[in-house]
Design an enzyme around this catalytic site. Structure first.
Site, PDB file in Angstrom:
ATOM      1  N   CYS A 291       0.872  -1.184   0.000  1.00  0.00           N
ATOM      2  CA  CYS A 291       0.000   0.000   0.000  1.00  0.00           C
ATOM      3  C   CYS A 291       0.902   1.225   0.000  1.00  0.00           C
ATOM      4  O   CYS A 291       2.069   1.140  -0.396  1.00  0.00           O
ATOM      5  CB  CYS A 291      -0.969  -0.021   1.178  1.00  0.00           C
TER       6      CYS A 291
ATOM      7  N   ASN B 217       2.315   1.472   4.344  1.00  0.00           N
ATOM      8  CA  ASN B 217       2.647   0.201   5.016  1.00  0.00           C
ATOM      9  C   ASN B 217       2.357   0.245   6.518  1.00  0.00           C
ATOM     10  O   ASN B 217       3.060  -0.361   7.322  1.00  0.00           O
ATOM     11  CB  ASN B 217       4.111  -0.210   4.769  1.00  0.00           C
TER      12      ASN B 217
ATOM     13  N   ARG C 106      -3.317  -0.676   5.336  1.00  0.00           N
ATOM     14  CA  ARG C 106      -3.902  -1.726   4.488  1.00  0.00           C
ATOM     15  C   ARG C 106      -3.000  -2.932   4.290  1.00  0.00           C
ATOM     16  O   ARG C 106      -3.446  -4.076   4.471  1.00  0.00           O
ATOM     17  CB  ARG C 106      -4.292  -1.131   3.122  1.00  0.00           C
ATOM     18  N   SER C 107      -1.746  -2.711   3.898  1.00  0.00           N
ATOM     19  CA  SER C 107      -0.913  -3.890   3.614  1.00  0.00           C
ATOM     20  C   SER C 107      -0.527  -4.667   4.875  1.00  0.00           C
ATOM     21  O   SER C 107      -0.452  -5.907   4.812  1.00  0.00           O
ATOM     22  CB  SER C 107       0.314  -3.539   2.759  1.00  0.00           C
TER      23      SER C 107
ATOM     24  N   ASP D 165      -7.983   3.799   1.057  1.00  0.00           N
ATOM     25  CA  ASP D 165      -7.078   4.227   2.122  1.00  0.00           C
ATOM     26  C   ASP D 165      -7.894   4.680   3.335  1.00  0.00           C
ATOM     27  O   ASP D 165      -8.664   5.634   3.238  1.00  0.00           O
ATOM     28  CB  ASP D 165      -6.235   5.378   1.577  1.00  0.00           C
TER      29      ASP D 165
END
Ligand code: 4NP
Length: 157
Positions: A8, A11, A14-15, A123
């Site tokens: 993403c 970091n 989302r990731s 996001d």
């Protein structure tokens, strides 16, 4: 062993969520995979996941221990078999720094959940806490789609 990198922007939301969700679900499915996450931006390097992402994920039973934000690096395109972007901006930013012979490794994560009506994980950083539950819903759906695919490709699992 297949290796999967979730990407993403920062970091931290989302990731890391995708990393935690996918790690648990892949393990539950009996897949032995290398799973990491990174950001296209480096502002949060060294930081743990956002407390809101962590809290929402832990409520659903996911573990964020040991996660630390880092930026995508050129070696990632050699090490990982799949590099999965959360949104179109991440996808384009990855393509811009990826060697030509690895471009096919980059995919939108939600391509593995074609039944969803959206193609991007939005996001949640500047929104309310509900955004983090929405991220989890999307990430869980795409994780299950990817796991089903990997289970049908034994050489990748
Ligand atoms: P992420 O969310 O890409 O899901 O980790 C963001 C985190 C931080 C920022 C943007 C998005 N930021 O601008 O600092």
């Amino acid at each position: 062993m297949a290796a999967i990198l979730f990407v993403c922007l920062g970091n931290i939301c989302r990731s890391p969520t995708a990393e935690a969700v996918f790690r648990k679900r892949a393990r539950d499915a009996g897949l032995d995979l290398r799973i990491e996450s990174a950001g296209t931006g480096g502002w949060h390097r060294g930081e743990p996941p956002d407390p809101r992402a962590r809290s929402a994920g832990e409520t659903r039973g996911y573990n964020f221990e040991g996660q630390e934000a880092r930026r995508v690096e050129s070696n990632d395109f050699a090490v990982f078999d799949l590099v999965l972007a959360m949104d179109q901006r991440n996808f384009r930013d990855l393509q811009a720094v990826c060697p030509a012979d690895s471009l096919e490794k980059i995919n939108l994560f939600l391509d593995f959940a074609p039944h969803l009506t959206v193609s991007e994980v939005p996001d949640p950083y500047y929104g309310g806490t509900g955004g983090f539950d929405h991220v989890l819903d999307l990430v869980e759906a795409a994780s299950d789609g990817l796991i089903a695919k990997l289970k049908h490709q034994p050489n990748k699992g």
